[in-house]
Write an enzyme that holds these catalytic residues in place. Sequence first.
Site, mmCIF file in Angstrom:
data_model
loop_
_atom_site.group_PDB
_atom_site.id
_atom_site.type_symbol
_atom_site.label_atom_id
_atom_site.label_comp_id
_atom_site.label_asym_id
_atom_site.label_seq_id
_atom_site.Cartn_x
_atom_site.Cartn_y
_atom_site.Cartn_z
ATOM 1 N N HIS A 6 0.840 -1.201 0.000
ATOM 2 C CA HIS A 6 0.000 0.000 0.000
ATOM 3 C C HIS A 6 0.877 1.254 0.000
ATOM 4 O O HIS A 6 0.634 2.209 -0.739
ATOM 5 C CB HIS A 6 -0.880 0.063 1.258
ATOM 6 C CG HIS A 6 -1.935 -0.986 1.350
ATOM 7 N ND1 HIS A 6 -2.101 -1.766 2.462
ATOM 8 C CD2 HIS A 6 -2.897 -1.374 0.479
ATOM 9 C CE1 HIS A 6 -3.132 -2.596 2.284
ATOM 10 N NE2 HIS A 6 -3.619 -2.379 1.079
ATOM 11 N N LYS A 60 -16.573 -6.681 6.551
ATOM 12 C CA LYS A 60 -15.573 -7.566 7.158
ATOM 13 C C LYS A 60 -15.335 -7.207 8.629
ATOM 14 O O LYS A 60 -15.502 -6.061 9.022
ATOM 15 C CB LYS A 60 -14.230 -7.418 6.438
ATOM 16 C CG LYS A 60 -14.271 -7.521 4.947
ATOM 17 C CD LYS A 60 -12.876 -7.250 4.397
ATOM 18 C CE LYS A 60 -12.907 -6.680 3.001
ATOM 19 N NZ LYS A 60 -11.624 -6.205 2.526
ATOM 20 N N ARG A 91 -2.076 -6.115 -8.198
ATOM 21 C CA ARG A 91 -0.862 -6.909 -7.969
ATOM 22 C C ARG A 91 -0.802 -8.002 -9.028
ATOM 23 O O ARG A 91 -0.213 -7.835 -10.079
ATOM 24 C CB ARG A 91 -0.875 -7.519 -6.559
ATOM 25 C CG ARG A 91 -0.768 -6.500 -5.440
ATOM 26 C CD ARG A 91 -1.261 -7.051 -4.145
ATOM 27 N NE ARG A 91 -2.666 -7.480 -4.239
ATOM 28 C CZ ARG A 91 -3.396 -7.911 -3.233
ATOM 29 N NH1 ARG A 91 -2.871 -8.022 -2.051
ATOM 30 N NH2 ARG A 91 -4.655 -8.243 -3.403
ATOM 31 N N SER A 94 -2.955 -7.543 3.248
ATOM 32 C CA SER A 94 -3.203 -7.348 4.678
ATOM 33 C C SER A 94 -3.637 -8.669 5.314
ATOM 34 O O SER A 94 -3.253 -8.996 6.438
ATOM 35 C CB SER A 94 -4.303 -6.310 4.896
ATOM 36 O OG SER A 94 -3.934 -5.082 4.346
HETATM 37 O O1 PNS Z 1 -9.104 -2.638 0.369
HETATM 38 P P1 PNS Z 1 -10.443 -3.133 -0.087
HETATM 39 O O2 PNS Z 1 -11.187 -3.741 1.063
HETATM 40 O O3 PNS Z 1 -10.344 -4.051 -1.282
HETATM 41 O O4 PNS Z 1 -11.278 -1.827 -0.560
HETATM 42 C C1 PNS Z 1 -12.564 -1.944 -1.088
HETATM 43 C C2 PNS Z 1 -13.236 -0.565 -1.204
HETATM 44 C C3 PNS Z 1 -13.264 0.145 0.121
HETATM 45 C C4 PNS Z 1 -12.492 0.276 -2.215
HETATM 46 C C5 PNS Z 1 -14.689 -0.812 -1.739
HETATM 47 O O5 PNS Z 1 -15.303 -1.787 -0.957
HETATM 48 C C6 PNS Z 1 -15.553 0.445 -1.732
HETATM 49 O O6 PNS Z 1 -15.307 1.383 -2.445
HETATM 50 N N1 PNS Z 1 -16.616 0.442 -0.907
HETATM 51 C C7 PNS Z 1 -17.525 1.551 -0.773
HETATM 52 C C8 PNS Z 1 -18.921 1.171 -1.234
HETATM 53 C C9 PNS Z 1 -19.111 1.397 -2.731
HETATM 54 O O7 PNS Z 1 -18.914 2.481 -3.232
HETATM 55 N N2 PNS Z 1 -19.524 0.323 -3.456
HETATM 56 C C10 PNS Z 1 -19.830 0.387 -4.868
HETATM 57 C C11 PNS Z 1 -18.625 0.332 -5.772
HETATM 58 S S1 PNS Z 1 -17.921 -1.254 -5.893
#
Ligand code: PNS
Length: 172
Positions: A19, A43, A92, A130
Site C-alpha cells: 500500500h 468484514k 498486484r 493485509s
Molecule cells: O481494500 P479493499 O477492502 O479491497 O477496498 C474496497 C473498497 C473500500 C475500495 C470498496 O469496498 C468500496 O469502495 N466500498 C464503498 C462502497 C461502494 O462504493 N460500493 C460500490 C462500488 S464497488
Amino acid sequence: MTNTLAIYPGSFDPITNGHLDLIRRGSRIFSRLVVAVLTNAEKQPLFTVEERVAMLEEVTRGMSNVSVDTFSGLLVDYAKRRNAGAILRGIRAFSDYEYELQMALTNRKLEPSLETVFLMPAESYGYLSSRLVKEIFSHGGTVKDMVPPAVERRLREKMEAGRARPVAARRR
Ligand code: PNS
C-alpha cells in the site's frame, strides 16, 4: 504531475508496504492524494478505524501532498464531496483484475466523470496482502519486510493485548 485530487480507498487493515509503495507512486502523479479508509465495511477488522487512520498518518507523515480520511457509503459520493478527479487502486497479480474491473466499471456507471487509475506496486510486493500479514503474524511468523515498523509494533501490541496471539502461545 496532474492537477488532480485522487482518492486511494481501501480497508487498510493494516497498511502494508505494498500500500505504501502505491501511495508513494500516486503522490508523484497526482497533486493531492487522499488515503480514505472505509468505515462501514462488512468484514470484521483486526484494527479499529481510528487505529488504521493513526497508522496511515504515521507512515505518510513525510509526504506533503498525502492526507488520510475516512468515508462511509458509496465511494463515488465521497469522491464528489471531495471534488476528486480520480480513484487510485493497485493491481498486484492477475487475480486482482476481475474484482478491480468490476468495481471500476460499477463506479464509472454511477459516476461517469470519475476515472479509476490503476498502478502496479513494486514487483517485490506483488504477493503481499493485509490478510496474509495478519495470518502470518497470528501464527508467530515474521512480517518484518511486509509492513512498516510502526505497523509491526501495533501488531505486537494487539497480540500482547490477546487479540492476535500466535497459535503456539494459545496452546500453552
Ligand atoms: O481494500 P479493499 O477492502 O479491497 O477496498 C474496497 C473498497 C473500500 C475500495 C470498496 O469496498 C468500496 O469502495 N466500498 C464503498 C462502497 C461502494 O462504493 N460500493 C460500490 C462500488 S464497488
